[in-house]
Design a protein around this motif. Structure first.
Motif, PDB file in Angstrom:
ATOM      1  N   PHE A  71     -15.081 -25.994 -29.616  1.00  9.98           N
ATOM      2  CA  PHE A  71     -13.643 -25.915 -29.832  1.00  9.98           C
ATOM      3  C   PHE A  71     -13.212 -24.559 -30.368  1.00  9.98           C
ATOM      4  CE2 PHE A  71     -10.214 -26.308 -33.064  1.00  9.98           C
ATOM      5  CZ  PHE A  71      -9.147 -26.439 -32.171  1.00  9.98           C
ATOM      6  N   ASP A  94      -9.029 -22.789 -31.041  1.00  7.14           N
ATOM      7  CA  ASP A  94      -7.587 -22.907 -30.796  1.00  7.14           C
ATOM      8  C   ASP A  94      -7.175 -21.690 -29.967  1.00  7.14           C
ATOM      9  OD1 ASP A  94      -4.950 -23.529 -30.764  1.00  7.14           O
ATOM     10  OD2 ASP A  94      -4.585 -23.158 -32.897  1.00  7.14           O
ATOM     11  N   GLU A 134      -6.510 -20.161 -25.603  1.00 10.08           N
ATOM     12  CA  GLU A 134      -6.270 -20.475 -24.190  1.00 10.08           C
ATOM     13  C   GLU A 134      -7.600 -20.611 -23.457  1.00 10.08           C
ATOM     14  OE1 GLU A 134      -3.257 -21.137 -23.007  1.00 10.08           O
ATOM     15  OE2 GLU A 134      -2.465 -20.729 -25.011  1.00 10.08           O
ATOM     16  N   ASP A 135      -7.568 -21.273 -22.298  1.00 12.37           N
ATOM     17  CA  ASP A 135      -8.773 -21.387 -21.478  1.00 12.37           C
ATOM     18  C   ASP A 135      -9.346 -19.997 -21.200  1.00 12.37           C
ATOM     19  OD1 ASP A 135      -8.109 -24.024 -21.381  1.00 12.37           O
ATOM     20  OD2 ASP A 135      -7.677 -24.103 -19.241  1.00 12.37           O
ATOM     21  N   TYR A 146     -11.145 -24.405 -24.117  1.00  7.96           N
ATOM     22  CA  TYR A 146     -11.362 -24.335 -25.566  1.00  7.96           C
ATOM     23  C   TYR A 146     -10.507 -25.313 -26.358  1.00  7.96           C
ATOM     24  CZ  TYR A 146     -13.862 -20.073 -24.386  1.00  7.96           C
ATOM     25  OH  TYR A 146     -14.745 -19.179 -23.837  1.00  7.96           O
ATOM     26  N   ARG A 147      -9.210 -25.324 -26.078  1.00  7.66           N
ATOM     27  CA  ARG A 147      -8.296 -26.150 -26.869  1.00  7.66           C
ATOM     28  C   ARG A 147      -8.425 -27.625 -26.475  1.00  7.66           C
ATOM     29  NH1 ARG A 147      -3.593 -22.988 -26.395  1.00  7.66           N
ATOM     30  NH2 ARG A 147      -4.124 -21.805 -28.265  1.00  7.66           N
ATOM     31  N   HIS A 148      -8.621 -27.875 -25.172  1.00  9.12           N
ATOM     32  CA  HIS A 148      -8.719 -29.261 -24.676  1.00  9.12           C
ATOM     33  C   HIS A 148      -9.945 -29.987 -25.210  1.00  9.12           C
ATOM     34  CE1 HIS A 148      -5.375 -29.670 -21.922  1.00  9.12           C
ATOM     35  NE2 HIS A 148      -5.606 -28.458 -21.468  1.00  9.12           N
ATOM     36  N   ASN A 196     -14.336 -18.041 -32.629  1.00  7.60           N
ATOM     37  CA  ASN A 196     -13.656 -18.345 -33.898  1.00  7.60           C
ATOM     38  C   ASN A 196     -14.001 -17.322 -34.983  1.00  7.60           C
ATOM     39  OD1 ASN A 196     -12.121 -20.966 -33.614  1.00  7.60           O
ATOM     40  ND2 ASN A 196     -14.109 -21.598 -32.811  1.00  7.60           N
ATOM     41  N   ALA A 229     -11.445 -24.084 -37.680  1.00  2.25           N
ATOM     42  CA  ALA A 229     -11.872 -24.770 -36.445  1.00  2.25           C
ATOM     43  C   ALA A 229     -12.896 -25.856 -36.774  1.00  2.25           C
ATOM     44  CB  ALA A 229     -12.459 -23.765 -35.452  1.00  2.25           C
ATOM     45  N   GLN A 252     -11.283 -28.882 -38.287  1.00  2.00           N
ATOM     46  CA  GLN A 252     -10.564 -29.721 -37.312  1.00  2.00           C
ATOM     47  C   GLN A 252     -11.508 -30.666 -36.574  1.00  2.00           C
ATOM     48  OE1 GLN A 252      -7.157 -27.788 -35.021  1.00  2.00           O
ATOM     49  NE2 GLN A 252      -8.006 -25.997 -36.056  1.00  2.00           N
TER      50      GLN A 252
END
Length: 318
Positions: free
Chosen positions: A17, A19, A21-22, A34-36, A69, A78, A81
């Motif tokens: 993970f 936060d 963009e792909d 990454y975010r998904h 990250n 990260a 989360q």
């Protein structure tokens, strides 16, 4: 009618993970979501929570957050989360340490995080407390062994330390490339910096654990971030001294399965000693409309994987 399983556990690998963009892998070809990946982890936790009979624990096979990250100054947030999502489970989570953990944190720091699932006061692991290897018995005549596949590694360790110097010597001996992450032209392409290996101390400890399991007629499930068998790998994503680890396994009769991550495509083989090697597909390269996790049910004579998304179902007899 089939007997009820002795126990059940969740498996997931390479969430990575961030936060962000792909993006794409280092070769620029394979898309990374990454975010998904956090949303897919939430779906997995929801599914495991609703399992009947309930699962007993979860194996998180490493690379829980992505290396970027660290560059973004977001490693701690990260990690928090993903741990918050896993914290919704009412069962233990066993963590393997992968290369991305060590891109983000030093070993000394990892020991202080929620990724240190080795028992704090117990003697269930090697003498080196920063070696994230340990064993436990989740059910009678069944043992889980967590291995630290970066015990020998240049990652996450002080360049002045003996661990770093020795690991760099081994790596440079086998890999003359300027970029130590490049397998180009190597006779042994798994000698790259994003892999790692096992210290002799960890292998000796592993041997003693398996000796105990043999004597007590236990079945053993092994987990590590990096695959231990070439046929459960692509030839590159493989522990440096995988032969030494296999030699320990083959000197005993108790190991039935080795679970790993690292290779995002996943792989499987049944080796000539009857040991199953299952490398799980990675969440990070799983499109948002799919997923990559599973539940493994353990019976007296087999393990049954019920895969979700791009992880196929599998029956592994022993």
């Amino acid at each position: 009618m089939q007997a009820a399983p002795r126990l059940a556990f969740g498996v997931i690998a390479d969430i990575q993970f961030a936060d962000a963009e792909d993006g794409y892998d280092f070769g620029g070809y394979r898309r990374r979501y990454y975010r998904h990946s956090l949303r897919l982890l939430r779906e997995a936790v929801r599914a495991w929570t609703g399992e009947s009979p309930p699962i007993d624990f979860v194996l998180q096979l490493g690379d829980i957050i992505d290396g970027q990250n660290a560059r973004r100054g977001e490693a701690e947030s990260a990690l928090q989360q993903v741990l918050d999502v896993l914290g919704q489970l009412s069962v233990p989570v066993h963590h393997a340490w992968g290369n991305h953990e060590l891109y983000n944190f030093s070993r000394a720091r990892l020991v202080q995080t929620g990724l240190y699932s080795r028992a704090a006061g117990g003697s269930a692991g090697p003498a080196d407390r920063e070696c994230h290897a340990y064993h436990c018995s989740p059910a009678p005549r069944l043992r889980l062994v967590v291995l630290d596949a970066y015990d020998a590694s240049t990652l996450g360790t002080d360049p002045g330390s003996l661990r770093y110097q020795e690991s760099l010597r081994v790596l440079r001996e086998k890999n003359p490339n300027d970029d130590l992450n490049s397998p180009e032209g190597l006779k042994e392409p798994h000698f790259v910096a994003f892999n790692g290996g096992f210290s002799q101390a960890q292998l000796d400890w592993f041997n003693e654990v398996l000796k105990f399991s043999d004597e007590n007629q236990e079945k053993v499930i092994v987990m590590a971030h990096v695959p231990l068998h070439p046929s459960a790998s692509n030839g590159v994503c493989l522990a440096w001294n995988y032969e030494a680890a296999l030699s320990v396994i083959y000197a005993h009769r108790s190991v039935v399965c080795v679970l790993a991550g690292h290779l995002h495509d996943g792989a499987y083989c049944l080796d000539c000693h009857g040991v199953h090697h299952l490398t799980l597909e990675g969440v990070i390269e799983t499109p948002p409309d799919s997923n990559a996790f599973g539940t493994i049910y353990v019976y007296e004579d087999k393990m049954v994987l019920k895969g979700r998304g791009r992880i196929p179902d599998r029956v592994m007899h022993f």
